[in-house]
Scaffold this active site. Structure first.
Site: not given
Length: 234
Positions: A33, A144
């Protein structure tokens, strides 16, 4: 019979000293991100310094209190050198957002974990990751994995930093779908993007067993964060 001391010496010799000998099972997803990791703030854990963050041009920031690039006016982003890389055909290093059962950021920020993949095309391979972030939307024992083009998820600083599409590259969750998509990425992100389709074999959220290990120096040299009382392995 091999003694515990001999096992410990063997672990040190292979560069993966085990902190907690017990393995647990967990799950993985993927993301990138471009945001400053939550372990990049002072006071999160007992460490020498927070995870290194970078400015919009990918230069290391000296100001650890710089505002997250995911927020309006933010100047701090994920450094591109926190992309994953292959050590050999069976081992890779990288970074991850983490959420572990019974713990909090104080227990996992900047800690390293050896993930043994137990499903998909990477079954039998291992990856050592350092926890650089905490995912608010993650389940328990969830890693993640940070990989360029893996999907921005909840937050997106990639559009502001690199001019990525409004929802990031590819799907918001999951990211791009082919190795060729990596070719349009910023040069510093291409190798980490290619890693997903090469060493990682485009595995789709493989299961893992995991245990905490002492961080390899190759990982902490990039992140600059070491848990107090640990000496990275060579």
């Amino acid at each position: 019979m091999v003694s515990f001391k001999q096992l410990a010496l063997l672990a040190l010799a292979t560069g993966l000293a085990t902190v907690d000998a017990q393995s647990s099972t967990g799950k993985t997803t993927r993301y990138w991100d471009c945001c400053k990791g939550s372990c990049g703030w002072s006071g999160k854990a007992s460490v020498n310094q927070p995870i290194q963050s970078c400015d919009k041009q990918d230069n290391p920031l000296a100001n650890m209190a710089a505002k997250n690039g995911c927020e309006n006016g933010g100047q701090a982003y994920m450094c591109t050198n926190q992309s994953p890389w292959a050590v050999n055909d069976k081992l890779a290093y990288g970074y991850a957002a983490v959420k572990l059962a019974g713990g909090n950021e104080g227990s996992w920020c900047c800690a390293c974990y050896e993930l043994a993949f137990t499903s998909g095309p990477v079954n039998g391979k291992k990856m050592v990751v350092q926890a650089t972030n905490t995912g608010g939307d993650l389940g328990q024992n969830h890693f993640d994995l940070a990989m360029p083009g893996g999907g921005v998820g909840l937050f997106n600083a990639c559009t502001n930093q690199w001019g990525a599409p409004p929802q990031g590259w590819g799907q918001q969750y999951g990211g791009i779908s082919s190795r060729a998509d990596c070719d349009s990425f910023p040069e510093k992100l291409k190798a980490g993007c290619h890693w997903r389709f090469d060493w990682f074999a485009n595995a789709d959220n493989p299961d893992v067993s995991f245990k905490e290990v002492t961080c390899p120096k190759a990982i902490t040299d990039k992140s600059k964060c070491i848990r107090n009382g640990q000496t990275p392995t060579h």
